[in-house]
Design a protein around this motif. Structure first.
Motif, PDB file in Angstrom:
ATOM      1  N   VAL A 134       0.839  -1.208   0.000  1.00 56.86           N
ATOM      2  CA  VAL A 134       0.000   0.000   0.000  1.00 56.86           C
ATOM      3  C   VAL A 134       0.871   1.254   0.000  1.00 56.86           C
ATOM      4  CG1 VAL A 134      -1.703   1.322   1.339  1.00 56.86           C
ATOM      5  CG2 VAL A 134      -1.992  -1.150   1.051  1.00 56.86           C
ATOM      6  N   THR A 135       1.907   1.254   0.811  1.00 56.73           N
ATOM      7  CA  THR A 135       2.818   2.401   0.877  1.00 56.73           C
ATOM      8  C   THR A 135       3.492   2.645  -0.470  1.00 56.73           C
ATOM      9  OG1 THR A 135       3.235   1.927   3.214  1.00 56.73           O
ATOM     10  CG2 THR A 135       4.771   3.396   2.117  1.00 56.73           C
ATOM     11  N   ASN A 136       3.930   1.582  -1.120  1.00 57.92           N
ATOM     12  CA  ASN A 136       4.571   1.721  -2.432  1.00 57.92           C
ATOM     13  C   ASN A 136       3.595   2.212  -3.486  1.00 57.92           C
ATOM     14  OD1 ASN A 136       7.156   0.966  -1.635  1.00 57.92           O
ATOM     15  ND2 ASN A 136       6.814  -1.202  -2.021  1.00 57.92           N
ATOM     16  N   TYR A 137       2.383   1.662  -3.512  1.00 57.01           N
ATOM     17  CA  TYR A 137       1.389   2.099  -4.503  1.00 57.01           C
ATOM     18  C   TYR A 137       1.004   3.565  -4.288  1.00 57.01           C
ATOM     19  CZ  TYR A 137       0.869  -2.876  -5.641  1.00 57.01           C
ATOM     20  OH  TYR A 137       1.103  -4.173  -6.009  1.00 57.01           O
ATOM     21  N   ALA A 138       1.044   4.006  -3.039  1.00 57.23           N
ATOM     22  CA  ALA A 138       0.738   5.410  -2.738  1.00 57.23           C
ATOM     23  C   ALA A 138       1.904   6.340  -3.093  1.00 57.23           C
ATOM     24  CB  ALA A 138       0.388   5.570  -1.261  1.00 57.23           C
ATOM     25  N   GLY A 139       3.072   5.762  -3.399  1.00 52.71           N
ATOM     26  CA  GLY A 139       4.249   6.572  -3.711  1.00 52.71           C
ATOM     27  C   GLY A 139       4.905   7.162  -2.483  1.00 52.71           C
ATOM     28  N   MET A 140       4.735   6.496  -1.320  1.00 55.28           N
ATOM     29  CA  MET A 140       5.211   7.046  -0.045  1.00 55.28           C
ATOM     30  C   MET A 140       6.273   6.168   0.598  1.00 55.28           C
ATOM     31  SD  MET A 140       1.461   8.262   1.413  1.00 55.28           S
ATOM     32  CE  MET A 140       2.084   8.970   2.942  1.00 55.28           C
ATOM     33  N   HIS A 141       7.020   5.424  -0.202  1.00 56.68           N
ATOM     34  CA  HIS A 141       7.970   4.462   0.366  1.00 56.68           C
ATOM     35  C   HIS A 141       9.141   5.137   1.078  1.00 56.68           C
ATOM     36  CE1 HIS A 141       9.468   5.416  -3.644  1.00 56.68           C
ATOM     37  NE2 HIS A 141      10.667   5.064  -3.243  1.00 56.68           N
ATOM     38  N   VAL A 142       9.458   6.402   0.761  1.00 60.42           N
ATOM     39  CA  VAL A 142      10.564   7.075   1.471  1.00 60.42           C
ATOM     40  C   VAL A 142      10.079   7.873   2.688  1.00 60.42           C
ATOM     41  CG1 VAL A 142      11.902   7.253  -0.664  1.00 60.42           C
ATOM     42  CG2 VAL A 142      10.554   9.225   0.118  1.00 60.42           C
ATOM     43  N   TRP A 143       8.788   7.950   2.872  1.00 59.40           N
ATOM     44  CA  TRP A 143       8.274   8.686   4.026  1.00 59.40           C
ATOM     45  C   TRP A 143       8.683   7.966   5.322  1.00 59.40           C
ATOM     46  CZ3 TRP A 143       3.734  12.350   4.123  1.00 59.40           C
ATOM     47  CH2 TRP A 143       3.575  13.004   2.881  1.00 59.40           C
ATOM     48  N   PRO A 144       8.952   8.713   6.399  1.00 55.27           N
ATOM     49  CA  PRO A 144       9.381   8.093   7.659  1.00 55.27           C
ATOM     50  C   PRO A 144       8.197   7.493   8.422  1.00 55.27           C
ATOM     51  CG  PRO A 144       9.284  10.460   7.935  1.00 55.27           C
ATOM     52  CD  PRO A 144       8.972  10.198   6.483  1.00 55.27           C
ATOM     53  N   ILE A 145       7.662   6.416   7.882  1.00 55.55           N
ATOM     54  CA  ILE A 145       6.494   5.746   8.458  1.00 55.55           C
ATOM     55  C   ILE A 145       6.867   4.288   8.681  1.00 55.55           C
ATOM     56  CG2 ILE A 145       4.051   5.177   8.127  1.00 55.55           C
ATOM     57  CD1 ILE A 145       3.959   7.416   6.020  1.00 55.55           C
ATOM     58  N   GLN A 146       6.506   3.748   9.838  1.00 57.71           N
ATOM     59  CA  GLN A 146       6.791   2.341  10.096  1.00 57.71           C
ATOM     60  C   GLN A 146       5.582   1.657  10.721  1.00 57.71           C
ATOM     61  OE1 GLN A 146      10.118   2.155  12.788  1.00 57.71           O
ATOM     62  NE2 GLN A 146       8.993   3.003  14.526  1.00 57.71           N
ATOM     63  N   LEU A 147       5.454   0.371  10.417  1.00 57.51           N
ATOM     64  CA  LEU A 147       4.375  -0.435  10.976  1.00 57.51           C
ATOM     65  C   LEU A 147       4.833  -1.044  12.291  1.00 57.51           C
ATOM     66  CD1 LEU A 147       1.506  -1.563  10.272  1.00 57.51           C
ATOM     67  CD2 LEU A 147       2.683  -3.628   9.473  1.00 57.51           C
ATOM     68  N   GLY A 172       6.793   9.171  -4.876  1.00 59.54           N
ATOM     69  CA  GLY A 172       7.394   8.455  -5.986  1.00 59.54           C
ATOM     70  C   GLY A 172       8.894   8.323  -5.924  1.00 59.54           C
ATOM     71  N   ALA A 173       9.459   7.789  -7.015  1.00 63.16           N
ATOM     72  CA  ALA A 173      10.879   7.458  -7.072  1.00 63.16           C
ATOM     73  C   ALA A 173      11.779   8.681  -6.951  1.00 63.16           C
ATOM     74  CB  ALA A 173      11.188   6.718  -8.376  1.00 63.16           C
ATOM     75  N   GLN A 174      11.293   9.853  -7.371  1.00 60.45           N
ATOM     76  CA  GLN A 174      12.105  11.071  -7.302  1.00 60.45           C
ATOM     77  C   GLN A 174      12.091  11.715  -5.921  1.00 60.45           C
ATOM     78  OE1 GLN A 174      13.931  11.838  -9.987  1.00 60.45           O
ATOM     79  NE2 GLN A 174      13.000  10.010 -10.886  1.00 60.45           N
ATOM     80  N   SER A 175      11.193  11.272  -5.067  1.00 59.81           N
ATOM     81  CA  SER A 175      11.056  11.859  -3.735  1.00 59.81           C
ATOM     82  C   SER A 175      12.215  11.442  -2.845  1.00 59.81           C
ATOM     83  CB  SER A 175       9.728  11.416  -3.108  1.00 59.81           C
ATOM     84  OG  SER A 175       9.571  11.957  -1.829  1.00 59.81           O
ATOM     85  N   LYS A 176      12.812  12.417  -2.161  1.00 61.93           N
ATOM     86  CA  LYS A 176      13.943  12.155  -1.270  1.00 61.93           C
ATOM     87  C   LYS A 176      13.664  12.777   0.099  1.00 61.93           C
ATOM     88  CE  LYS A 176      16.304  10.412  -4.738  1.00 61.93           C
ATOM     89  NZ  LYS A 176      16.507   8.951  -4.861  1.00 61.93           N
ATOM     90  N   LEU A 177      14.009  12.025   1.128  1.00 60.56           N
ATOM     91  CA  LEU A 177      13.891  12.530   2.490  1.00 60.56           C
ATOM     92  C   LEU A 177      15.131  13.361   2.796  1.00 60.56           C
ATOM     93  CD1 LEU A 177      11.949  12.314   4.941  1.00 60.56           C
ATOM     94  CD2 LEU A 177      13.357  10.400   5.738  1.00 60.56           C
ATOM     95  N   MET A 178      14.945  14.665   2.954  1.00 57.79           N
ATOM     96  CA  MET A 178      16.091  15.557   3.121  1.00 57.79           C
ATOM     97  C   MET A 178      16.773  15.374   4.470  1.00 57.79           C
ATOM     98  SD  MET A 178      14.617  19.061   1.397  1.00 57.79           S
ATOM     99  CE  MET A 178      16.108  19.991   1.735  1.00 57.79           C
TER     100      MET A 178
END
Length: 260
Positions: free
Chosen positions: A67-80, A102-108
């Motif tokens: 779900v996180t990947n489909y939402a494009g939020m895989h780099v967000w600092p979220i954990q289960l 998405g893939a271009q998103s970077k956690l600064m």
């Protein structure tokens, strides 16, 4: 006399307008480029959820990752975390560069702690509820991070989270889980497994149909519960007429991109 036979719209004008305004709000604030180029209409099938699992924790973890990947939020600092580990928390401050998703998103800057998300173990036998619950949670986190209130303001945040979850691509599961029938076997029905929906079935279907219209997606109807398919078809027809008559430049531009 002819008015007697005029079909009643799926939603009243105020409901319809709020959902359209909320779609515009989502486009303006939650990465329209990702929506146009990358968002999938996620379906409850083996193509989108192929993982074999052997435990409740493994299923929750795999579904959350998908779900996180489909939402494009895989780099967000979220954990289960497990249900027993979920405690009141302060939302961390973090910044993303390049794009929101998405893939271009970077956690600064990595925050001192992550956003903890958990799951309802009762939903393991109702995987669409699990997916929809995760999608709604991610939508709520996204709204909190971006910090722009939806149309109608703070009191409409629960409804906006449901609508944004549809915008992220999860409208089929959101629509299918608004209400769970008890069925013929009382012992099979578990009310604790149901997600808490803020939009009605008709409102959720309309939002899902709106997303499908601008994504040019035609396949999701067969994955909806049978009693929802007629409403979805009606929503599709109404949205097509609305878009044909709209003067909103953003909707016209999106419709043109879809046609292109």
């Amino acid at each position: 006399m002819l008015a007697l036979f005029k079909a009643k719209p799926l939603l009243d004008e105020q409901e319809q307008q709020w959902l359209i305004d909320t779609f515009v709000w989502a486009i303006e604030n939650f990465d329209s480029d990702y929506f146009i180029n990358n968002t999938d209409i996620v379906l409850p099938n083996h193509q989108f959820f192929p993982d074999a699992v052997s435990s409740i924790e493994e299923m929750a973890s795999n579904v959350f990752e998908r779900v996180t990947n489909y939402a494009g939020m895989h780099v967000w600092p979220i954990q289960l975390v497990g249900p027993a580990q979920l405690q009141p928390q302060v939302f961390p401050h973090f910044e993303l560069s390049n794009s929101l998703r998405g893939a271009q998103s970077k956690l600064m800057v990595t925050p001192a702690h992550r956003v903890n998300v958990s799951f309802n173990p009762n939903q393991i036998n109702q995987p669409q509820d699990l997916v929809a619950s995760f999608a709604g949670t991610l939508a709520t986190i996204m709204i909190h991070h971006v910090g722009v209130l939806p149309p109608g303001g703070k009191e409409f945040l629960p409804q906006a989270s449901d609508a944004l979850a549809c915008f992220l691509g999860f409208g089929v599961m959101m629509s299918n889980t608004v209400y769970q029938f008890k069925g013929g076997c009382g012992s099979c029905y578990n009310p604790y497994a149901n997600r808490q929906a803020a939009l009605s079935e008709s409102q959720t279907l309309f939002m899902h149909a709106l997303i499908c219209h601008f994504k040019g997606h035609q396949e999701s109807k067969k994955y909806l519960k049978s009693h929802l398919r007629g409403q979805f078809k009606k929503a599709q027809k109404e949205i097509k007429a609305l878009v044909n008559d709209t003067a909103n430049p953003l909707l016209l531009a999106l419709d043109e991109k879809k046609a292109g």
